[in-house]
Design a protein around this motif. Structure first.
Motif, PDB file in Angstrom:
ATOM      1  N   GLU A   1       1.536   7.747  24.479  1.00 11.55           N
ATOM      2  CA  GLU A   1       1.518   8.000  25.598  1.00 11.55           C
ATOM      3  C   GLU A   1      -0.055   8.747  25.713  1.00 11.55           C
ATOM      4  O   GLU A   1      -1.295   7.907  26.930  1.00 11.55           O
ATOM      5  CB  GLU A   1       2.206   8.575  26.374  1.00 11.55           C
ATOM      6  N   VAL A   2      -0.714   9.350  24.979  1.00 14.90           N
ATOM      7  CA  VAL A   2      -2.251  10.132  24.934  1.00 14.90           C
ATOM      8  C   VAL A   2      -3.213   9.744  24.008  1.00 14.90           C
ATOM      9  O   VAL A   2      -2.507   9.127  22.769  1.00 14.90           O
ATOM     10  CB  VAL A   2      -2.030  11.737  25.670  1.00 14.90           C
ATOM     11  N   THR A   3      -4.366   9.424  24.463  1.00 15.92           N
ATOM     12  CA  THR A   3      -5.275   8.576  23.136  1.00 15.92           C
ATOM     13  C   THR A   3      -5.914   9.466  22.210  1.00 15.92           C
ATOM     14  O   THR A   3      -5.860  11.128  22.958  1.00 15.92           O
ATOM     15  CB  THR A   3      -6.579   8.432  23.899  1.00 15.92           C
ATOM     16  N   ASP A   4      -6.108   9.741  21.093  1.00 19.64           N
ATOM     17  CA  ASP A   4      -6.386  10.287  20.416  1.00 19.64           C
ATOM     18  C   ASP A   4      -7.455  11.086  20.591  1.00 19.64           C
ATOM     19  O   ASP A   4      -7.668  12.780  20.808  1.00 19.64           O
ATOM     20  CB  ASP A   4      -6.507  10.278  18.548  1.00 19.64           C
ATOM     21  N   GLU A   5      -8.633  10.679  21.496  1.00 20.61           N
ATOM     22  CA  GLU A   5      -9.706  10.867  22.003  1.00 20.61           C
ATOM     23  C   GLU A   5      -9.033  12.756  22.988  1.00 20.61           C
ATOM     24  O   GLU A   5     -10.067  13.559  23.510  1.00 20.61           O
ATOM     25  CB  GLU A   5     -10.247  10.412  22.981  1.00 20.61           C
ATOM     26  N   LYS A   6      -8.107  12.194  24.198  1.00 17.55           N
ATOM     27  CA  LYS A   6      -7.750  12.804  24.888  1.00 17.55           C
ATOM     28  C   LYS A   6      -7.057  14.370  24.626  1.00 17.55           C
ATOM     29  O   LYS A   6      -7.244  15.275  24.994  1.00 17.55           O
ATOM     30  CB  LYS A   6      -6.812  11.792  25.870  1.00 17.55           C
ATOM     31  N   LEU A   7      -6.145  13.964  23.513  1.00 13.10           N
ATOM     32  CA  LEU A   7      -5.262  14.969  22.706  1.00 13.10           C
ATOM     33  C   LEU A   7      -6.511  15.745  22.559  1.00 13.10           C
ATOM     34  O   LEU A   7      -6.560  16.621  22.113  1.00 13.10           O
ATOM     35  CB  LEU A   7      -4.507  14.608  21.196  1.00 13.10           C
TER      36      LEU A   7
ATOM     37  N   HIS B   1      -9.550  16.312  23.219  1.00 15.63           N
ATOM     38  CA  HIS B   1     -10.739  17.483  23.886  1.00 15.63           C
ATOM     39  C   HIS B   1      -8.910  18.100  24.982  1.00 15.63           C
ATOM     40  O   HIS B   1      -9.443  19.601  25.542  1.00 15.63           O
ATOM     41  CB  HIS B   1     -10.774  16.452  25.376  1.00 15.63           C
ATOM     42  N   PHE B   2      -8.140  17.645  24.785  1.00 17.31           N
ATOM     43  CA  PHE B   2      -6.464  18.600  25.175  1.00 17.31           C
ATOM     44  C   PHE B   2      -7.410  20.366  24.699  1.00 17.31           C
ATOM     45  O   PHE B   2      -6.499  21.463  24.465  1.00 17.31           O
ATOM     46  CB  PHE B   2      -5.466  18.284  25.221  1.00 17.31           C
TER      47      PHE B   2
ATOM     48  N   GLU C   1      -8.128  26.029  22.624  1.00 21.19           N
ATOM     49  CA  GLU C   1      -8.650  26.400  22.292  1.00 21.19           C
ATOM     50  C   GLU C   1     -10.058  27.599  22.647  1.00 21.19           C
ATOM     51  O   GLU C   1      -9.843  29.055  22.559  1.00 21.19           O
ATOM     52  CB  GLU C   1      -9.505  25.548  21.027  1.00 21.19           C
ATOM     53  N   ALA C   2     -10.687  27.003  23.690  1.00 14.96           N
ATOM     54  CA  ALA C   2     -11.708  27.561  24.680  1.00 14.96           C
ATOM     55  C   ALA C   2     -10.769  28.761  25.777  1.00 14.96           C
ATOM     56  O   ALA C   2     -11.607  29.745  25.416  1.00 14.96           O
ATOM     57  CB  ALA C   2     -12.424  26.530  25.516  1.00 14.96           C
TER      58      ALA C   2
END
Length: 143
Positions: A117-123, A125-126, A131-132
């Protein structure tokens, strides 16, 4: 306000995930905490009881209750640590290994559905954001 705060989004999402895992765990006569513990124990070498709490981010008291319950259900056994006479190693029983597999399959399924459901790019970023946040907390830069 709730829409504008990062902590609300984190807390609400984690509570929903925990509720979902607990509902699924009920089908296996278990809880999310037991499933998480099963996944945190090395299935071959066992795990020192003293390293389990920090590994899971749990307090010793809570973990002791979970381990006692797991032992009573026949999921784990405790054996003296041959490298440290004062320590104890936690091992999974055959039944514990079966339940560990159930937990592992549930976590894998959750991850697969989210990744569908979620793109690799969005994951990506998540994970960068989490981590931050964890680094800010570890470095005590928030309060």
């Amino acid at each position: 306000m709730k829409e504008a705060t990062i902590d609300y989004a984190l807390r609400a999402t984690w509570q929903a995930v925990a509720r979902m895992y607990n509902e699924e765990a009920k089908k296996f006569d278990s809880t999310m905490a037991v499933g998480f513990t099963l996944l945190s124990i090395d299935p071959k070498a066992g795990t020192p009881s003293t390293s389990l709490g920090p590994k899971m981010g749990m307090e010793a008291t809570s973990l002791s209750r979970i381990l006692k319950s797991m032992e009573q259900k026949g999921l784990i056994i405790r054996k003296p640590n041959p490298k440290d006479g004062r320590g104890v190693l936690i091992y999974l029983t055959e039944f514990g290994l079966e339940k560990r597999n159930d937990s592992k399959n549930t976590v894998i399924r959750f991850n697969e559905v989210v990744k569908d459901e979620v793109t690799d790019e969005k994951l990506a970023h998540f994970f960068e954001v989490t981590e931050a946040i964890n680094k800010l907390i570890a470095d005590k830069k928030l309060f």
